[in-house]
Design a protein around this motif. Structure first.
Motif, PDB file in Angstrom:
ATOM      1  N   VAL A  15       0.838  -1.207   0.000  1.00  0.00           N
ATOM      2  CA  VAL A  15       0.000   0.000   0.000  1.00  0.00           C
ATOM      3  C   VAL A  15       0.869   1.252   0.000  1.00  0.00           C
ATOM      4  N   PHE A  16       1.916   1.266   0.828  1.00  0.00           N
ATOM      5  CA  PHE A  16       2.788   2.441   0.894  1.00  0.00           C
ATOM      6  C   PHE A  16       3.593   2.638  -0.385  1.00  0.00           C
ATOM      7  N   SER A  17       3.813   1.566  -1.143  1.00  0.00           N
ATOM      8  CA  SER A  17       4.576   1.700  -2.389  1.00  0.00           C
ATOM      9  C   SER A  17       3.814   2.525  -3.429  1.00  0.00           C
ATOM     10  N   ALA A  18       2.507   2.668  -3.263  1.00  0.00           N
ATOM     11  CA  ALA A  18       1.730   3.499  -4.188  1.00  0.00           C
ATOM     12  C   ALA A  18       2.216   4.947  -4.143  1.00  0.00           C
ATOM     13  N   LYS A  51      -2.807  -1.916 -14.540  1.00  0.00           N
ATOM     14  CA  LYS A  51      -2.059  -3.170 -14.423  1.00  0.00           C
ATOM     15  C   LYS A  51      -0.566  -2.894 -14.268  1.00  0.00           C
ATOM     16  N   ARG A  52      -0.068  -1.922 -15.008  1.00  0.00           N
ATOM     17  CA  ARG A  52       1.342  -1.566 -14.925  1.00  0.00           C
ATOM     18  C   ARG A  52       1.669  -0.971 -13.553  1.00  0.00           C
ATOM     19  N   VAL A  53       0.794  -0.131 -13.054  1.00  0.00           N
ATOM     20  CA  VAL A  53       0.996   0.478 -11.739  1.00  0.00           C
ATOM     21  C   VAL A  53       0.985  -0.604 -10.657  1.00  0.00           C
ATOM     22  N   LEU A  54       0.029  -1.525 -10.717  1.00  0.00           N
ATOM     23  CA  LEU A  54      -0.054  -2.593  -9.721  1.00  0.00           C
ATOM     24  C   LEU A  54       1.168  -3.505  -9.774  1.00  0.00           C
ATOM     25  N   MET A  57       4.006  -1.592  -8.184  1.00  0.00           N
ATOM     26  CA  MET A  57       3.805  -1.558  -6.739  1.00  0.00           C
ATOM     27  C   MET A  57       4.204  -2.874  -6.104  1.00  0.00           C
ATOM     28  N   THR A  58       3.844  -3.986  -6.757  1.00  0.00           N
ATOM     29  CA  THR A  58       4.171  -5.303  -6.231  1.00  0.00           C
ATOM     30  C   THR A  58       5.678  -5.528  -6.223  1.00  0.00           C
ATOM     31  N   ILE A  59       6.360  -5.108  -7.274  1.00  0.00           N
ATOM     32  CA  ILE A  59       7.817  -5.255  -7.331  1.00  0.00           C
ATOM     33  C   ILE A  59       8.480  -4.412  -6.243  1.00  0.00           C
ATOM     34  N   ALA A  61       7.164  -3.367  -3.420  1.00  0.00           N
ATOM     35  CA  ALA A  61       6.838  -3.932  -2.113  1.00  0.00           C
ATOM     36  C   ALA A  61       7.644  -5.203  -1.850  1.00  0.00           C
ATOM     37  N   ALA A  62       7.847  -6.026  -2.868  1.00  0.00           N
ATOM     38  CA  ALA A  62       8.630  -7.250  -2.697  1.00  0.00           C
ATOM     39  C   ALA A  62      10.079  -6.934  -2.348  1.00  0.00           C
ATOM     40  N   ILE A  63      10.640  -5.924  -2.983  1.00  0.00           N
ATOM     41  CA  ILE A  63      12.025  -5.530  -2.684  1.00  0.00           C
ATOM     42  C   ILE A  63      12.122  -5.000  -1.250  1.00  0.00           C
ATOM     43  N   CYS A  64      11.203  -4.136  -0.866  1.00  0.00           N
ATOM     44  CA  CYS A  64      11.213  -3.589   0.495  1.00  0.00           C
ATOM     45  C   CYS A  64      10.988  -4.684   1.530  1.00  0.00           C
ATOM     46  N   PHE A  65      10.075  -5.611   1.252  1.00  0.00           N
ATOM     47  CA  PHE A  65       9.822  -6.698   2.194  1.00  0.00           C
ATOM     48  C   PHE A  65      11.023  -7.620   2.299  1.00  0.00           C
ATOM     49  N   ALA A  66      11.707  -7.877   1.192  1.00  0.00           N
ATOM     50  CA  ALA A  66      12.900  -8.725   1.231  1.00  0.00           C
ATOM     51  C   ALA A  66      13.975  -8.083   2.102  1.00  0.00           C
ATOM     52  N   ILE A  67      14.158  -6.779   1.977  1.00  0.00           N
ATOM     53  CA  ILE A  67      15.133  -6.080   2.813  1.00  0.00           C
ATOM     54  C   ILE A  67      14.718  -6.163   4.280  1.00  0.00           C
ATOM     55  N   TYR A  68      13.442  -5.953   4.545  1.00  0.00           N
ATOM     56  CA  TYR A  68      12.952  -6.051   5.922  1.00  0.00           C
ATOM     57  C   TYR A  68      13.132  -7.464   6.464  1.00  0.00           C
ATOM     58  N   TYR A  69      12.824  -8.468   5.670  1.00  0.00           N
ATOM     59  CA  TYR A  69      12.910  -9.848   6.140  1.00  0.00           C
ATOM     60  C   TYR A  69      14.354 -10.245   6.447  1.00  0.00           C
TER      61      TYR A  69
END
Length: 86
Positions: A15-18, A51-54, A57-59, A61-69
């Motif tokens: 959501v924040f990646s938007a 679709k491109r925006v979503l 956003m998913t990419i 968020a995945a990068i940020c979550f990987a760093i957090y994890y």
């Protein structure tokens, strides 16, 4: 970390990646050669591709979550320290 916690954190990142992704999209309507429609804001994007925006956003968020994890697994982001309980 429970899978539900991971899902909740990923959803927050998504959501924040938007706020990061949306400002980079679209040329303004007044920059396009097409005439403006009555009531259309001049700063609104001429074309919007959800679709491109979503996907972006998913990419992001995945990068940020990987760093957090990685930080969580290595103990750099200890929940007790971050909450002030330790």
């Amino acid at each position: 970390m429970k899978w539900t916690s991971a899902l909740a954190i990923f959803t927050l990142f998504w959501v924040f990646s938007a706020f990061f992704v949306l400002p980079f999209h679209g040329r303004r309507a007044e920059d396009e050669a097409a005439p403006l429609i009555a009531g259309q804001d001049r700063g609104a994007p001429a074309t919007f591709r959800p679709k491109r925006v979503l996907a972006q956003m998913t990419i992001a968020a995945a990068i940020c979550f990987a760093i957090y994890y990685v930080a969580y697994v290595n103990g750099w982001a200890d929940p007790n320290v971050l909450s002030g309980r330790a």
